[in-house]
Design an enzyme around this catalytic site. Structure first.
Site, PDB file in Angstrom:
ATOM      1  N   ASP A   1      -5.629  -2.448  39.188  1.00  0.00           N
ATOM      2  CA  ASP A   1      -4.968  -1.206  39.621  1.00  0.00           C
ATOM      3  C   ASP A   1      -4.670  -1.109  40.912  1.00  0.00           C
ATOM      4  OD1 ASP A   1      -4.671   1.980  37.879  1.00  0.00           O
ATOM      5  OD2 ASP A   1      -4.204   1.672  40.083  1.00  0.00           O
TER       6      ASP A   1
ATOM      7  N   HIS B   1      10.876   2.148  21.697  1.00  0.00           N
ATOM      8  CA  HIS B   1      10.319   2.689  22.361  1.00  0.00           C
ATOM      9  C   HIS B   1       9.545   4.171  21.570  1.00  0.00           C
ATOM     10  CE1 HIS B   1      10.885   4.963  26.588  1.00  0.00           C
ATOM     11  NE2 HIS B   1       9.628   5.175  26.335  1.00  0.00           N
ATOM     12  N   ILE B   2       8.583   3.603  20.825  1.00  0.00           N
ATOM     13  CA  ILE B   2       7.972   4.475  19.976  1.00  0.00           C
ATOM     14  C   ILE B   2       6.332   4.265  20.317  1.00  0.00           C
ATOM     15  CG2 ILE B   2       9.343   4.247  18.240  1.00  0.00           C
ATOM     16  CD1 ILE B   2       7.634   2.248  16.750  1.00  0.00           C
TER      17      ILE B   2
ATOM     18  N   GLU C   1      18.299   1.168  26.966  1.00  0.00           N
ATOM     19  CA  GLU C   1      18.071   1.270  25.763  1.00  0.00           C
ATOM     20  C   GLU C   1      19.190   2.105  25.246  1.00  0.00           C
ATOM     21  OE1 GLU C   1      14.305   3.476  25.770  1.00  0.00           O
ATOM     22  OE2 GLU C   1      13.129   1.635  26.255  1.00  0.00           O
TER      23      GLU C   1
ATOM     24  N   HIS D   1      -4.805   6.589  32.433  1.00  0.00           N
ATOM     25  CA  HIS D   1      -5.059   7.337  31.286  1.00  0.00           C
ATOM     26  C   HIS D   1      -4.969   6.330  29.970  1.00  0.00           C
ATOM     27  CE1 HIS D   1      -6.451  11.424  32.745  1.00  0.00           C
ATOM     28  NE2 HIS D   1      -5.321  11.047  33.562  1.00  0.00           N
TER      29      HIS D   1
ATOM     30  N   GLY E   1       4.566   6.141  21.943  1.00  0.00           N
ATOM     31  CA  GLY E   1       3.860   7.596  21.697  1.00  0.00           C
ATOM     32  C   GLY E   1       4.311   8.254  20.651  1.00  0.00           C
TER      33      GLY E   1
END
Length: 416
Positions: free
Chosen positions: A187, A298-299, A275, A167, A301
């Site tokens: 993939d 880790h941003i 992290e 996606h 999203g």
């Protein structure tokens, strides 16, 4: 979703169902729970460690977390009332899914809600790295004026290689092609190409052809350190690497060495093998000392739109399970759903997949001359889940005790 009314008899009144939401889960999740009739909601603005969780989770029925909280077997052992977990995130790596299954706890997430946010970050970083912006920005802060076109190139006409064409990868493909980039992808499963994208026969072939390589794969034994020193050496000299998937996918020391040697032009890393658990904890990485790297915490999203979408999606899944027993969308459970029927009583039975459980469940009902109005069973090699509708009202306490006594039972819930 089951709507509360004056005649519906619930096993536990909604105002008594305790909901704990950690890590600043979006406010619209709270709004969704409130609209559905839930009111005992506690929000905590940070992640909790195992010791804190073991104390906090006692008596909690629904638990919502993001990516900073880890749910271990010890947490599930302490969660004496927990019947569902919501990961307000795309991934569920932070949860021991096997331990959740053993406890009869389905885990829900939002696998697609931040797709656009991650894709936009990747494209933005690709442009910044191709233009050499990180080095120029640092130089300007230091008082140096690097006004030169040397090493700064357009995205148009360049080749972007997408590893993992799901996606997010396919959304990156659409945006990149809109910029005039050539798109190739690899993939492990056959995926339908979008637009003019072209599949590659192997990861090695993609690495050698792409000017920009972006990673969009899950954390599995096959993907851990898939981008190691050998893979980095296979990339085109002057290439760019972007990782907004999982921190375990890239060998960070090997990447730092490839950047120091000048084999790669730059990199953008949003996820890391280790992290910080909070803002108070220091972030350590060999990449911190390099000027040609974009480091983000880790941003990928973390946009207002993505978090709002995630808050709504996961809350609705938790409400649906709490109200009707539907496990559609659970990542660690068989998928079961039945429509609500007026005038009937619903029992949920979660059990180990051993022979004869359904027969014994129905014997309990038959021994009381209870008619089964509807029933649905779904199993996998380890577990089974039965939703049973009984005509009319029943003595819930005694009946539930008999169902719990069936060998192999993990959990029984009387729903309404």
């Amino acid at each position: 979703m089951l709507q509360p009314d004056s005649v519906t008899r619930l096993s536990l009144a909604k105002e008594r169902i305790r909901i704990l939401l950690l890590e600043n889960v979006h406010a619209n999740a709270v709004e969704a729970f409130t609209r559905a009739g839930y009111s005992s909601i506690e929000r905590v603005g940070k992640a909790l460690d195992e010791a804190e969780l073991v104390k906090k989770v006692k008596g909690v029925h629904l638990l919502g977390i993001r990516s900073g909280t880890t749910l271990t077997p010890a947490v599930f052992a302490a969660a004496n009332r927990l019947f569902a977990v919501g990961c307000f995130s795309v991934g569920t790596n932070q949860v021991d899914l096997a331990a959740a299954r053993r406890a009869g706890v389905p885990v829900f997430n939002a696998p697609y809600s931040n797709t656009r946010s991650v894709a936009e970050l990747v494209i933005g970083e690709a442009i910044m790295l191709l233009r050499g912006i990180p080095e120029r920005a640092i130089a300007a802060r230091d008082g140096r004026w690097l006004k030169t076109a040397k090493g700064a190139v357009e995205a148009r006409g360049k080749t972007i290689g997408i590893v993992g064409y799901g996606h997010i990868g396919s959304q990156v493909s659409v945006l990149a092609e809109g910029l005039g980039m050539r798109v190739i992808y690899f993939d492990t499963t056959k995926k339908l190409m979008i637009g003019n994208a072209r599949p590659c026969a192997s990861l090695h072939a993609l690495l050698g052809e792409a000017d920009v390589v972006t990673l969009h794969v899950p954390d599995t034994p096959h993907t851990r350190n898939m981008i190691d020193a050998k893979a980095l050496a296979a990339m085109r000299p002057g290439g760019v690497l972007i990782n907004a998937s999982r921190g375990t996918v890239v060998d960070i020391p090997a990447l730092a060495e490839a950047l120091r040697r000048g084999h790669l032009k730059g990199a953008a890393i949003d996820v890391f093998p280790k992290e910080p658990g909070s803002e108070a904890e220091s972030f350590e990485s060999p990449l911190r000392k390099l000027d040609n790297v974009i480091l983000t915490p880790h941003i990928g999203g973390s946009t207002e739109e993505a978090q709002a979408n995630i808050g709504h999606e996961v809350a609705e899944k938790l409400i649906e399970y709490s109200d009707t027993g539907s496990t559609v969308g659970a990542v660690n459970f068989v998928q079961v759903s039945l429509p609500v029927k007026a005038g009937e009583t619903r029992f949920l039975h979660i059990h180990r997949n051993v022979p004869g459980v359904l027969r014994r469940i129905n014997e309990v009902f038959a021994s009381r001359s209870l008619n089964i109005g509807a029933q649905y069973l779904q199993t996998d090699p380890e577990m089974g889940y039965v939703v049973s509708e009984i005509d009319g009202a029943v003595d819930e306490t005694d009946l539930r005790a008999e169902l719990e006594a069936i060998d192999g039972t993990i959990r029984v819930r009387f729903l309404y």
